[in-house]
Scaffold this motif. Sequence first.
Motif, PDB file in Angstrom:
ATOM      1  N   MET A   8       0.814  -1.187   0.000  1.00 14.24           N
ATOM      2  CA  MET A   8       0.000   0.000   0.000  1.00 14.24           C
ATOM      3  C   MET A   8       0.863   1.259   0.000  1.00 14.24           C
ATOM      4  SD  MET A   8      -1.451   2.408   2.444  1.00 14.24           S
ATOM      5  CE  MET A   8      -0.798   1.614   3.839  1.00 14.24           C
ATOM      6  N   LEU A   9       1.900   1.297   0.828  1.00 15.34           N
ATOM      7  CA  LEU A   9       2.781   2.465   0.814  1.00 15.34           C
ATOM      8  C   LEU A   9       3.501   2.598  -0.517  1.00 15.34           C
ATOM      9  CD1 LEU A   9       4.269   2.450   4.418  1.00 15.34           C
ATOM     10  CD2 LEU A   9       2.486   3.914   3.485  1.00 15.34           C
ATOM     11  N   THR A  10       3.827   1.473  -1.123  1.00 14.26           N
ATOM     12  CA  THR A  10       4.460   1.514  -2.446  1.00 14.26           C
ATOM     13  C   THR A  10       3.519   2.136  -3.465  1.00 14.26           C
ATOM     14  OG1 THR A  10       5.774  -0.442  -1.937  1.00 14.26           O
ATOM     15  CG2 THR A  10       5.518   0.113  -4.262  1.00 14.26           C
ATOM     16  N   SER A  11       2.257   1.795  -3.397  1.00 14.68           N
ATOM     17  CA  SER A  11       1.272   2.358  -4.310  1.00 14.68           C
ATOM     18  C   SER A  11       1.155   3.874  -4.128  1.00 14.68           C
ATOM     19  CB  SER A  11      -0.094   1.703  -4.085  1.00 14.68           C
ATOM     20  OG  SER A  11      -1.072   2.323  -4.875  1.00 14.68           O
ATOM     21  N   ILE A  12       1.094   4.326  -2.882  1.00 11.83           N
ATOM     22  CA  ILE A  12       1.020   5.761  -2.610  1.00 11.83           C
ATOM     23  C   ILE A  12       2.278   6.452  -3.131  1.00 11.83           C
ATOM     24  CG2 ILE A  12       1.031   7.499  -0.773  1.00 11.83           C
ATOM     25  CD1 ILE A  12      -0.851   5.603   0.791  1.00 11.83           C
ATOM     26  N   PHE A  13       3.430   5.865  -2.865  1.00 19.70           N
ATOM     27  CA  PHE A  13       4.695   6.423  -3.350  1.00 19.70           C
ATOM     28  C   PHE A  13       4.683   6.556  -4.869  1.00 19.70           C
ATOM     29  CE2 PHE A  13       8.944   5.847  -5.071  1.00 19.70           C
ATOM     30  CZ  PHE A  13       9.655   6.838  -4.399  1.00 19.70           C
ATOM     31  N   ASN A  14       4.264   5.506  -5.571  1.00 18.36           N
ATOM     32  CA  ASN A  14       4.239   5.524  -7.035  1.00 18.36           C
ATOM     33  C   ASN A  14       3.280   6.586  -7.568  1.00 18.36           C
ATOM     34  OD1 ASN A  14       6.135   3.471  -7.212  1.00 18.36           O
ATOM     35  ND2 ASN A  14       4.598   1.862  -7.346  1.00 18.36           N
ATOM     36  N   GLN A  15       2.142   6.729  -6.911  1.00 21.20           N
ATOM     37  CA  GLN A  15       1.178   7.743  -7.339  1.00 21.20           C
ATOM     38  C   GLN A  15       1.743   9.151  -7.138  1.00 21.20           C
ATOM     39  OE1 GLN A  15      -3.071   6.831  -6.201  1.00 21.20           O
ATOM     40  NE2 GLN A  15      -2.022   5.121  -5.190  1.00 21.20           N
ATOM     41  N   LEU A  16       2.399   9.361  -6.006  1.00 26.32           N
ATOM     42  CA  LEU A  16       3.013  10.660  -5.757  1.00 26.32           C
ATOM     43  C   LEU A  16       4.143  10.943  -6.741  1.00 26.32           C
ATOM     44  CD1 LEU A  16       3.043  10.659  -1.862  1.00 26.32           C
ATOM     45  CD2 LEU A  16       1.597  12.064  -3.355  1.00 26.32           C
ATOM     46  N   GLU A  17       4.929   9.939  -7.054  1.00 29.98           N
ATOM     47  CA  GLU A  17       5.997  10.100  -8.046  1.00 29.98           C
ATOM     48  C   GLU A  17       5.412  10.518  -9.401  1.00 29.98           C
ATOM     49  OE1 GLU A  17       9.442   9.909  -8.346  1.00 29.98           O
ATOM     50  OE2 GLU A  17       9.387  10.045  -6.163  1.00 29.98           O
ATOM     51  N   TYR A  18       4.339   9.878  -9.802  1.00 27.33           N
ATOM     52  CA  TYR A  18       3.682  10.231 -11.065  1.00 27.33           C
ATOM     53  C   TYR A  18       3.213  11.682 -11.030  1.00 27.33           C
ATOM     54  CZ  TYR A  18      -0.201  10.652 -14.357  1.00 27.33           C
ATOM     55  OH  TYR A  18      -1.059  11.098 -15.316  1.00 27.33           O
ATOM     56  N   LEU A  19       2.592  12.098  -9.943  1.00 29.02           N
ATOM     57  CA  LEU A  19       2.098  13.474  -9.831  1.00 29.02           C
ATOM     58  C   LEU A  19       3.242  14.477  -9.854  1.00 29.02           C
ATOM     59  CD1 LEU A  19      -0.708  12.912  -7.194  1.00 29.02           C
ATOM     60  CD2 LEU A  19      -0.997  13.362  -9.648  1.00 29.02           C
ATOM     61  N   ILE A  20       4.355  14.135  -9.229  1.00 28.41           N
ATOM     62  CA  ILE A  20       5.532  15.006  -9.273  1.00 28.41           C
ATOM     63  C   ILE A  20       6.053  15.103 -10.701  1.00 28.41           C
ATOM     64  CG2 ILE A  20       7.965  15.186  -8.570  1.00 28.41           C
ATOM     65  CD1 ILE A  20       7.017  13.983  -5.831  1.00 28.41           C
TER      66      ILE A  20
END
Length: 66
Positions: free
Chosen positions: A1-13
């Motif tokens: 789950m934290l990996t998913s949040i991290f990946n989503q934030l990376e995409y937004l950045i």
Amino acid sequence: MLTSIFNQLEYLIQLDTKKTTDRGRLSEIIIGVQAAKEIEDIDMSLAELLCRVSAEVDKMQYSVNS
């Protein structure tokens, strides 16, 4: 789950910094849902911040579809 949040934030950045222009994945961002289900019990401040990010994503998605 934290990996998913991290990946989503990376995409937004990447979108914000113009490293990608593919806005097609905006509809896949579920940070707010994940924050409500998984983060609230651990860190309410982080959950609120992620929900604010999710609200901004909704605005971005709306501007793409308008």
